[in-house]
Design an enzyme around this catalytic site. Structure first.
Site, PDB file in Angstrom:
ATOM      1  N   ASN A   7      23.077  54.861  11.548  1.00  0.00           N
ATOM      2  CA  ASN A   7      22.453  54.102  12.633  1.00  0.00           C
ATOM      3  C   ASN A   7      23.477  53.120  13.203  1.00  0.00           C
ATOM      4  O   ASN A   7      23.788  52.108  12.588  1.00  0.00           O
ATOM      5  CB  ASN A   7      21.232  53.350  12.052  1.00  0.00           C
ATOM      6  CG  ASN A   7      20.561  52.459  13.083  1.00  0.00           C
ATOM      7  OD1 ASN A   7      20.794  52.586  14.286  1.00  0.00           O
ATOM      8  ND2 ASN A   7      19.712  51.552  12.600  1.00  0.00           N
ATOM      9  N   TRP A   8      23.988  53.443  14.393  1.00  0.00           N
ATOM     10  CA  TRP A   8      25.046  52.616  14.976  1.00  0.00           C
ATOM     11  C   TRP A   8      24.509  51.294  15.534  1.00  0.00           C
ATOM     12  O   TRP A   8      25.286  50.414  15.888  1.00  0.00           O
ATOM     13  CB  TRP A   8      25.758  53.380  16.107  1.00  0.00           C
ATOM     14  CG  TRP A   8      26.556  54.563  15.660  1.00  0.00           C
ATOM     15  CD1 TRP A   8      26.624  55.085  14.390  1.00  0.00           C
ATOM     16  CD2 TRP A   8      27.412  55.382  16.471  1.00  0.00           C
ATOM     17  NE1 TRP A   8      27.459  56.178  14.372  1.00  0.00           N
ATOM     18  CE2 TRP A   8      27.957  56.388  15.642  1.00  0.00           C
ATOM     19  CE3 TRP A   8      27.766  55.371  17.821  1.00  0.00           C
ATOM     20  CZ2 TRP A   8      28.838  57.367  16.104  1.00  0.00           C
ATOM     21  CZ3 TRP A   8      28.642  56.340  18.302  1.00  0.00           C
ATOM     22  CH2 TRP A   8      29.173  57.326  17.450  1.00  0.00           C
ATOM     23  N   LYS A   9      23.198  51.205  15.655  1.00  0.00           N
ATOM     24  CA  LYS A   9      22.589  50.019  16.272  1.00  0.00           C
ATOM     25  C   LYS A   9      23.213  49.775  17.653  1.00  0.00           C
ATOM     26  O   LYS A   9      23.516  50.740  18.342  1.00  0.00           O
ATOM     27  CB  LYS A   9      22.696  48.813  15.333  1.00  0.00           C
ATOM     28  CG  LYS A   9      22.134  49.158  13.938  1.00  0.00           C
ATOM     29  CD  LYS A   9      21.915  47.963  13.065  1.00  0.00           C
ATOM     30  CE  LYS A   9      21.330  48.408  11.719  1.00  0.00           C
ATOM     31  NZ  LYS A   9      21.025  47.296  10.825  1.00  0.00           N
ATOM     32  N   HIS A  94      12.130  50.879  13.126  1.00  0.00           N
ATOM     33  CA  HIS A  94      13.160  50.174  12.361  1.00  0.00           C
ATOM     34  C   HIS A  94      12.776  48.689  12.221  1.00  0.00           C
ATOM     35  O   HIS A  94      12.177  48.113  13.125  1.00  0.00           O
ATOM     36  CB  HIS A  94      14.515  50.306  13.051  1.00  0.00           C
ATOM     37  CG  HIS A  94      15.646  49.781  12.217  1.00  0.00           C
ATOM     38  ND1 HIS A  94      15.967  48.444  12.178  1.00  0.00           N
ATOM     39  CD2 HIS A  94      16.495  50.406  11.359  1.00  0.00           C
ATOM     40  CE1 HIS A  94      16.975  48.274  11.324  1.00  0.00           C
ATOM     41  NE2 HIS A  94      17.319  49.447  10.826  1.00  0.00           N
ATOM     42  N   GLU A 164      13.141  50.824   3.929  1.00  0.00           N
ATOM     43  CA  GLU A 164      14.177  49.803   3.981  1.00  0.00           C
ATOM     44  C   GLU A 164      13.562  48.458   4.301  1.00  0.00           C
ATOM     45  O   GLU A 164      13.471  48.064   5.454  1.00  0.00           O
ATOM     46  CB  GLU A 164      15.289  50.159   4.953  1.00  0.00           C
ATOM     47  CG  GLU A 164      14.889  50.826   6.248  1.00  0.00           C
ATOM     48  CD  GLU A 164      16.109  51.065   7.113  1.00  0.00           C
ATOM     49  OE1 GLU A 164      17.126  51.497   6.573  1.00  0.00           O
ATOM     50  OE2 GLU A 164      16.031  50.792   8.312  1.00  0.00           O
ATOM     51  N   GLY A 170      21.622  44.524   5.644  1.00  0.00           N
ATOM     52  CA  GLY A 170      22.661  43.567   6.008  1.00  0.00           C
ATOM     53  C   GLY A 170      23.114  42.667   4.870  1.00  0.00           C
ATOM     54  O   GLY A 170      23.651  41.582   5.100  1.00  0.00           O
ATOM     55  N   SER A 210      22.093  48.247   3.106  1.00  0.00           N
ATOM     56  CA  SER A 210      23.326  47.867   2.401  1.00  0.00           C
ATOM     57  C   SER A 210      23.931  48.958   1.531  1.00  0.00           C
ATOM     58  O   SER A 210      24.516  48.678   0.477  1.00  0.00           O
ATOM     59  CB  SER A 210      23.087  46.592   1.570  1.00  0.00           C
ATOM     60  OG  SER A 210      22.566  45.578   2.394  1.00  0.00           O
ATOM     61  N   GLY A 231      23.663  51.381   8.163  1.00  0.00           N
ATOM     62  CA  GLY A 231      24.022  50.610   9.348  1.00  0.00           C
ATOM     63  C   GLY A 231      25.517  50.359   9.427  1.00  0.00           C
ATOM     64  O   GLY A 231      26.295  51.190   9.908  1.00  0.00           O
TER      65      GLY A 231
HETATM   66  P1  PGA Z   1      22.982  48.126   6.737  1.00  0.00           P
HETATM   67  O1  PGA Z   1      21.784  48.451   7.748  1.00  0.00           O
HETATM   68  O2  PGA Z   1      23.395  49.434   6.134  1.00  0.00           O
HETATM   69  O3  PGA Z   1      24.014  47.496   7.562  1.00  0.00           O
HETATM   70  O4  PGA Z   1      22.394  47.198   5.692  1.00  0.00           O
HETATM   71  C1  PGA Z   1      20.795  49.326   7.367  1.00  0.00           C
HETATM   72  C2  PGA Z   1      19.739  49.435   8.421  1.00  0.00           C
HETATM   73  O5  PGA Z   1      19.456  48.481   9.142  1.00  0.00           O
HETATM   74  O6  PGA Z   1      19.161  50.497   8.580  1.00  0.00           O
END
Ligand code: PGA
Length: 250
Positions: A7-9, A94, A164, A170, A210, A231
């Protein structure tokens, strides 16, 4: 087969950079026999990235879709449009969208709209906080109930559910593998209770929050885990390469 959803956000800033990142993902994903690699780039890059790609190693996902296929909904993208832009999947619900006000009811409608045009939903569920009294269990249960309530049993196999909770996203590290295992069990048990055995067996259950090259081996050793949603690490070629390699191990 394990799923790895990148997920590139809201990254990166330019199409040039997005192309560069996609090149790195392709290189790392090609030839992996035990991994389904899915990237969820920003919607604005989806078509450009998918257009020239003839390979089978990487699939595309939207990060969000609306619950109508067309109409007067400024700023939204419909499932039909995401599909036309090359997506085979859509992340729905999400935590970052729920934090902006997306309700269980909206998630339910989006899941239905996605399935209508044969987009596979990657439904994200999870509590914001883990309370002492276990109230999070009923929150997650309500999220799963709403999200799947209109899914016909013949479509269970097209649904991915990623657990999640906000408190795992994060962070420096993911929870230990026993905690992740508990999460997977909670989701499967809830699926069984609410929708029966087929739902429990056929819906793919992922973990998110994470995941990184240091903890990936532990996380992929969790029984009954069908994959992960990632992420930050999905933006770093060397790290995403490492995670894919680990996911591909037996
Ligand atoms: P992260 O994000 O891997 O940076 O913790 C995961 C997510 O938001 O799906």
């Amino acid at each position: 087969m394990k799923y790895v959803v990148f997920n590139w956000k809201m990254n990166p800033k330019t199409l040039t950079e997005a192309n560069r990142l996609f090149t790195a993902v392709k290189k790392s994903a090609t030839g992996l026999k035990r991994v389904n690699t899915i990237i969820a780039p920003p919607a604005v890059f989806l078509h450009d990235l998918s257009r020239g790609y003839r390979g089978k190693s990487v699939a595309f996902s939207a990060q969000n879709v609306f619950y109508e296929q067309e109409g007067s909904y400024t700023g939204e993208m419909s499932p039909a449009q995401a599909k036309d832009a090359g997506a085979g999947y859509a992340v729905i619900g999400h935590a970052e969208r729920r934090a902006m006000g997306e309700s269980d009811e909206v998630v339910r409608r989006k899941v239905s709209a996605a399935l209508q045009v044969h987009l596979k939903p990657i439904i994200a569920v999870g509590e914001r906080e883990r309370d002492e009294d276990g109230e999070y269990v009923s929150i997650v249960r309500a999220q799963i109930k709403a999200a799947l309530t209109e899914v016909p049993p013949s479509k269970f196999k097209n649904v991915l559910l990623t657990y999640e909770p906000t408190w795992t996203i994060g962070m420096d590290d993911a929870p230990d593998k026993n905690s992740v295992h508990q999460m997977m069990l909670l989701v499967r048990k809830t699926l069984l209770e609410l929708f029966g055995k087929d739902a429990m067996k056929q819906v793919r259950v992922l973990y998110g929050g994470s995941v990184n090259p240091e903890n990936a081996a532990d996380i992929f050793s969790v029984p009954d885990l069908d994959g992960v949603l990632i992420g930050r690490v999905s933006l770093v070629p060397a790290q995403l390469h490492e995670v894919l390699k680990i996911a591909n191990r037996k």
